[in-house]
Scaffold this motif. Sequence first.
Motif, PDB file in Angstrom:
ATOM      1  N   UNK A  54      22.147  40.331  21.664  1.00 29.17           N
ATOM      2  CA  UNK A  54      21.757  41.198  22.781  1.00 29.17           C
ATOM      3  C   UNK A  54      20.245  41.419  22.778  1.00 29.17           C
ATOM      4  N   UNK A  55      19.681  41.674  21.612  1.00 29.14           N
ATOM      5  CA  UNK A  55      18.234  41.895  21.510  1.00 29.14           C
ATOM      6  C   UNK A  55      17.470  40.636  21.897  1.00 29.14           C
ATOM      7  N   UNK A  56      17.957  39.474  21.436  1.00 32.08           N
ATOM      8  CA  UNK A  56      17.291  38.212  21.777  1.00 32.08           C
ATOM      9  C   UNK A  56      17.280  38.010  23.288  1.00 32.08           C
ATOM     10  N   UNK A  57      18.409  38.283  23.948  1.00 37.64           N
ATOM     11  CA  UNK A  57      18.491  38.066  25.392  1.00 37.64           C
ATOM     12  C   UNK A  57      17.713  39.099  26.198  1.00 37.64           C
TER      13      UNK A  57
ATOM     14  N   UNK B 111      25.154  34.760  35.882  1.00 39.71           N
ATOM     15  CA  UNK B 111      25.106  33.720  34.853  1.00 39.71           C
ATOM     16  C   UNK B 111      23.928  32.785  35.104  1.00 39.71           C
ATOM     17  N   UNK B 112      23.291  32.337  34.050  1.00 43.17           N
ATOM     18  CA  UNK B 112      22.068  31.519  34.085  1.00 43.17           C
ATOM     19  C   UNK B 112      20.815  32.385  34.040  1.00 43.17           C
ATOM     20  N   UNK B 113      20.943  33.700  34.335  1.00 40.31           N
ATOM     21  CA  UNK B 113      19.849  34.632  34.128  1.00 40.31           C
ATOM     22  C   UNK B 113      20.093  35.413  32.848  1.00 40.31           C
ATOM     23  N   UNK B 114      19.043  36.046  32.336  1.00 44.43           N
ATOM     24  CA  UNK B 114      19.199  36.859  31.125  1.00 44.43           C
ATOM     25  C   UNK B 114      20.274  37.922  31.320  1.00 44.43           C
ATOM     26  N   UNK B 115      20.326  38.491  32.529  1.00 41.01           N
ATOM     27  CA  UNK B 115      21.307  39.536  32.802  1.00 41.01           C
ATOM     28  C   UNK B 115      22.733  39.046  32.672  1.00 41.01           C
TER      29      UNK B 115
ATOM     30  N   UNK C 283      23.463  38.969  28.979  1.00 42.49           N
ATOM     31  CA  UNK C 283      23.599  40.359  28.520  1.00 42.49           C
ATOM     32  C   UNK C 283      24.965  40.916  28.924  1.00 42.49           C
ATOM     33  N   UNK C 284      25.399  40.617  30.142  1.00 40.32           N
ATOM     34  CA  UNK C 284      26.691  41.100  30.635  1.00 40.32           C
ATOM     35  C   UNK C 284      27.830  40.602  29.752  1.00 40.32           C
ATOM     36  N   UNK C 285      27.832  39.322  29.407  1.00 38.39           N
ATOM     37  CA  UNK C 285      28.899  38.767  28.579  1.00 38.39           C
ATOM     38  C   UNK C 285      28.841  39.307  27.149  1.00 38.39           C
TER      39      UNK C 285
END
Length: 437
Positions: free
Chosen positions: A103-106, A384-388, A391-393
């Motif tokens: 999570x921190x990495x993303x 999906x394909x964005x950082x968000x 993070x969501x998954x």
Amino acid sequence: MEIVIKATQFILSLSFLIVLHELGHFIPAKIFKTRVEKFYLFFDYKFSLVKKKIGETVYGIGWIPLGGYVKISGMIDESMDTEQMKLPAQPWEFRSKPAWQRLIIMLGGVIVNFILGILIYIMITFVWGIDFVKPEGVKEGFAVHESFKEYGFKDGDKITKFNGVEPLDVTDVNKHLFLRNITSLEVIHKGGTSETINIPENIGEIMWENGVMKPFLPISLPIIAAVEAGSPAEKAGLLKNDKIISVNNTPVFFWHEFTQLVLASKSDLNISFERNGNINNLTITPRENRTIGVLQNGLNSITIKHKDYSFLESISTGNSIAIWTLKDYITQFKYVFTKKGATSIGGFIAIGNIFPSTWSWQAFWSITAFLSIMLGFMNLLPIPALDGGHVMFTLYEMITGRKPNDKFLEYAQITGFVLLIALLLLANGNDIIKLFS
């Protein structure tokens, strides 16, 4: 030359933001001992402009200027390296790390975007200070769009308060009406009478639907500040600093009167103007939308004040500017999902045109700060394909204790990528249509 200056500023700003955004992923990945295979500015489909391997990471510059990326081992990302995911997980891979580390990495990239935006706004405030216009600084009051006269506003009104509070910069009235919860304006009409005028709560939506984005403009003298190249005005012979005297024999005293006469005309315009003390006449054939390609000199209508800030004051003010920039961007984002909004989305040409045609470090850093905040927000969208999306998954896994399987993540990544490409084509397609129309 102007195009070169705009393009240079745009590429420099974009490159700066991309590199720092990707560093936001790269640094925590390294801290958590996750292998980073690639660190790229721009995309390198088939080949790279420059690349060099240092340690376990290949650093390079791609040839497709659509962004950048870090390729982290054991992660389904834009590289779509699914073969790696078929092998047993290794300790240095992203998928082997605890959810909180992933999570921190993303989140690292968007955190850098937001912090960077704040720091730039602090720097701008400290180095250049802030220019503003107080209510009394609008010398002749405001020219009011016809649709706003229904609420009780009149040409020449001096706006003194937004929602009962005197604003720092009264010329921000249009932005505040569109993006913030302005329900009343206090004005002083010509003659000196004061009145508080209530405004509909959905005034922003009304402005958007009617295309009235600047209902209040400072009344200014009809002096031309610039003439658009190739425009009807240039072809007819109008020049910078010409002062309009009349349109079709109707006297003109202020710029908004000139604009109204041009828009109301049904045929060619007979314009009288003053140049170097001499009165001249010419005829202009307007475009179909009744514009002729001239820009007003608004500086003759306002008194601009300036305030410098100490370093400590800059921290508070810069933070406030960054927060309001984010809030305003989130507020206007809802208009993207309207029919009109879809045709208003801009791509690289639109973004590039934000930059001035002459080099200005203050403008460059101001626009870069805005783009940093914007990119931070956009990357947080749960797509999906964005950082968000990642993070969501990851949050789903942390809450439920169940990790989405790799095949699902692969399909989600493809779907998100297709969606982003579609949006990219729409935005840049709009740019091309506007360029030729």
